[in-house]
Design a protein around this motif. Structure first.
Motif, mmCIF file in Angstrom:
data_model
loop_
_atom_site.group_PDB
_atom_site.id
_atom_site.type_symbol
_atom_site.label_atom_id
_atom_site.label_comp_id
_atom_site.label_asym_id
_atom_site.label_seq_id
_atom_site.Cartn_x
_atom_site.Cartn_y
_atom_site.Cartn_z
ATOM 1 N N ARG A 288 -110.903 -60.337 97.992
ATOM 2 C CA ARG A 288 -110.952 -59.114 98.801
ATOM 3 C C ARG A 288 -111.598 -57.960 98.027
ATOM 4 O O ARG A 288 -112.373 -57.188 98.586
ATOM 5 C CB ARG A 288 -109.551 -58.760 99.300
ATOM 6 C CG ARG A 288 -109.084 -59.741 100.373
ATOM 7 C CD ARG A 288 -107.623 -59.593 100.699
ATOM 8 N NE ARG A 288 -106.796 -59.906 99.539
ATOM 9 C CZ ARG A 288 -105.471 -59.753 99.498
ATOM 10 N NH1 ARG A 288 -104.841 -59.291 100.566
ATOM 11 N NH2 ARG A 288 -104.792 -60.062 98.418
ATOM 12 N N CYS A 320 -100.097 -64.628 100.623
ATOM 13 C CA CYS A 320 -99.166 -63.631 101.157
ATOM 14 C C CYS A 320 -98.067 -64.214 102.044
ATOM 15 O O CYS A 320 -97.302 -63.452 102.631
ATOM 16 C CB CYS A 320 -99.868 -62.537 101.983
ATOM 17 S SG CYS A 320 -101.141 -61.677 101.075
ATOM 18 N N ASP A 323 -94.594 -63.157 100.952
ATOM 19 C CA ASP A 323 -94.394 -61.748 100.626
ATOM 20 C C ASP A 323 -93.844 -60.945 101.798
ATOM 21 O O ASP A 323 -93.966 -61.337 102.942
ATOM 22 C CB ASP A 323 -95.724 -61.137 100.171
ATOM 23 C CG ASP A 323 -96.241 -61.794 98.916
ATOM 24 O OD1 ASP A 323 -95.637 -61.569 97.861
ATOM 25 O OD2 ASP A 323 -97.227 -62.557 99.004
ATOM 26 N N CYS A 328 -97.276 -56.490 100.485
ATOM 27 C CA CYS A 328 -98.707 -56.597 100.790
ATOM 28 C C CYS A 328 -99.339 -55.211 100.894
ATOM 29 O O CYS A 328 -100.428 -54.978 100.377
ATOM 30 C CB CYS A 328 -98.926 -57.359 102.094
ATOM 31 S SG CYS A 328 -98.608 -59.114 101.902
ATOM 32 N N CYS A 331 -99.569 -53.899 97.376
ATOM 33 C CA CYS A 331 -100.450 -54.775 96.588
ATOM 34 C C CYS A 331 -101.913 -54.432 96.901
ATOM 35 O O CYS A 331 -102.735 -54.268 96.000
ATOM 36 C CB CYS A 331 -100.140 -56.228 96.938
ATOM 37 S SG CYS A 331 -101.307 -57.410 96.280
ATOM 38 N N VAL A 332 -102.203 -54.301 98.185
ATOM 39 C CA VAL A 332 -103.572 -53.984 98.595
ATOM 40 C C VAL A 332 -103.989 -52.609 98.053
ATOM 41 O O VAL A 332 -105.110 -52.433 97.559
ATOM 42 C CB VAL A 332 -103.669 -54.056 100.141
ATOM 43 C CG1 VAL A 332 -104.827 -53.254 100.662
ATOM 44 C CG2 VAL A 332 -103.767 -55.517 100.582
HETATM 45 FE FE1 FES Z 1 -100.060 -59.712 100.250
HETATM 46 FE FE2 FES Z 1 -101.134 -58.944 97.803
HETATM 47 S S1 FES Z 1 -99.229 -59.977 98.271
HETATM 48 S S2 FES Z 1 -101.754 -58.455 99.811
#
Ligand code: FES
Ligand code: 5AD
Length: 355
Positions: A288, A320, A323, A328, A331-332
């Protein structure tokens, strides 16, 4: 070698100036791409994205609300023939709860995505759309529910849905037929996209990179189709096999080619909403980030409740799935900050779209 490199760079320059290329030149560009050309393309594409959007990446909360599907696309893990898929669907209150969690995390776009599940009638979807828009009036709502009659698309738009994602998958009719069961047709898919545009949605199309049977010729046709349709968004990601599908042993698509196509799309349409997809992040731990550095400007972290995440498996090894929504989301944010970009928490409409 040196001459070939120069020629390919000139094609990138022409693409930049003219915002498109003739089909034969797109094929040339794809065929002869190399690391140096890619880096050149990515620097131009990134500069274009920064010029239109600044150093800002939009986020969307992706709510995968049903994995029941009446379709049987040969590449997809939730196709109806996959008896091994563990099915689930969220009720309206569960959807509202997930949106509330997303809202509290700062999401101002929700993407309701699911298989084509007849359990949700057009009227029921319209009710859910109205409820989400009434509870979160400043958030945009994107639907991604597959092919439906014009009347349903119109009803959902009237009920408040702002955007619709429907990947065209491939613009080549025989390739489309190779990837889909007999009862599906490219014509119908394109009619749906045209209907969605006519109704006034912000529309997204897109395709997988490296899907079985795909050639560079097909990809050139995809690019020209996008030029013609003028969508507001384009979702592309590598094909990844799912073990319980007919293409389960087919090799995955290339991350490198996906990135190259992201760069091309950004030069073709500088104000396009262009996600760095979960599939890209699945094949490469920094997929990403690389997608953003190639020209993408959207990331769609998953909002689906923890208990169901691992069941929405279009392909193997999806990231993910263990998670929580908040992990997320942050993390992003951290991943983007590490490459010099900020998360933008506004609705993130297409620049030419006025609400
Ligand atoms: Fe889901 Fe990184 S854990 S975006
Ligand atoms: N690999 C990658 N992407 C896939 N999709 C479906 N199956 C796969 C797969 N095996 C994509 C399709 C669809 C979108 C929701 O996910 O392009 O439109």
């Amino acid at each position: 070698m040196w001459l070939r490199c120069l020629k390919v760079k000139l094609l990138v320059d022409r693409l930049f100036e003219q915002r498109s290329l003739p089909k034969a030149d797109f094929i040339q560009l794809l065929e002869n791409r190399d690391e140096e050309t890619s880096n050149y393309l990515f620097s131009l594409a990134s500069a274009e994205r920064d010029r239109v959007f600044g150093k800002e990446i939009f986020i969307r909360g992706l709510l995968e609300f049903t994995n029941y599907c009446k379709n049987d696309c040969l590449y997809c893990g939730i196709r109806r023939s996959n008896r091994l898929a563990e099915r689930y669907r969220l009720s309206a209150p569960e959807i509202m709860e997930a949106c509330q969690e997303g809202y509290d995390l700062g999401f101002r776009t929700f993407v309701l995505q699911g298989g084509e599940d007849p359990h949700y009638s057009a009227g029921y979807i319209a009710e859910i759309v109205r409820e989400i828009k009434a509870s979160f009036p400043e958030a945009a709502l994107t639907l991604s529910l597959g092919e439906h009659p014009l009347a349903s698309y119109a009803l959902w738009h009237k009920s408040g849905a702002d955007r619709y994602l429907l990947r065209h998958e491939t613009r080549n009719a025989s390739h489309y037929a190779f990837l889909h069961p007999k009862e599906m047709s490219l014509n119908n898919r394109i009619n749906c996209l045209n209907n969605l545009k006519d109704i006034g949605y912000q529309v997204g199309c897109g395709f997988m990179v490296g899907s079985p049977g795909q050639t560079l010729d097909h990809l050139a046709e995809d690019l020209l189709f996008i030029k013609e349709l003028k969508p507001h968004m384009v979702g592309i990601g590598p094909f990844i096999p799912h073990k319980d599908t007919p293409f389960g042993t087919h090799p995955a698509g290339s991350v490198e080619l996906t990135l190259f196509l992201l760069g091309i799309l950004r030069l073709m349409e500088p104000s396009l909403l262009l996600p760095a997809t979960t599939a890209l992040g699945t094949l490469d731990g920094f997929g990403r980030e690389k997608g953003v550095l190639a020209g993408a400007n959207v990331i769609m972290p998953i909002l689906t409740p923890a208990k169901d995440r691992k069941k929405y498996l279009l392909y193997d090894n999806k990231i993910c799935i263990g998670d929580a929504a908040s992990s997320c989301r942050f993390c992003v944010q951290r991943r983007m900050e590490e490459i010099g970009y900020n998360i933008n928490v506004s609705r993130g409409d297409h620049p030419e779209y006025r609400i």
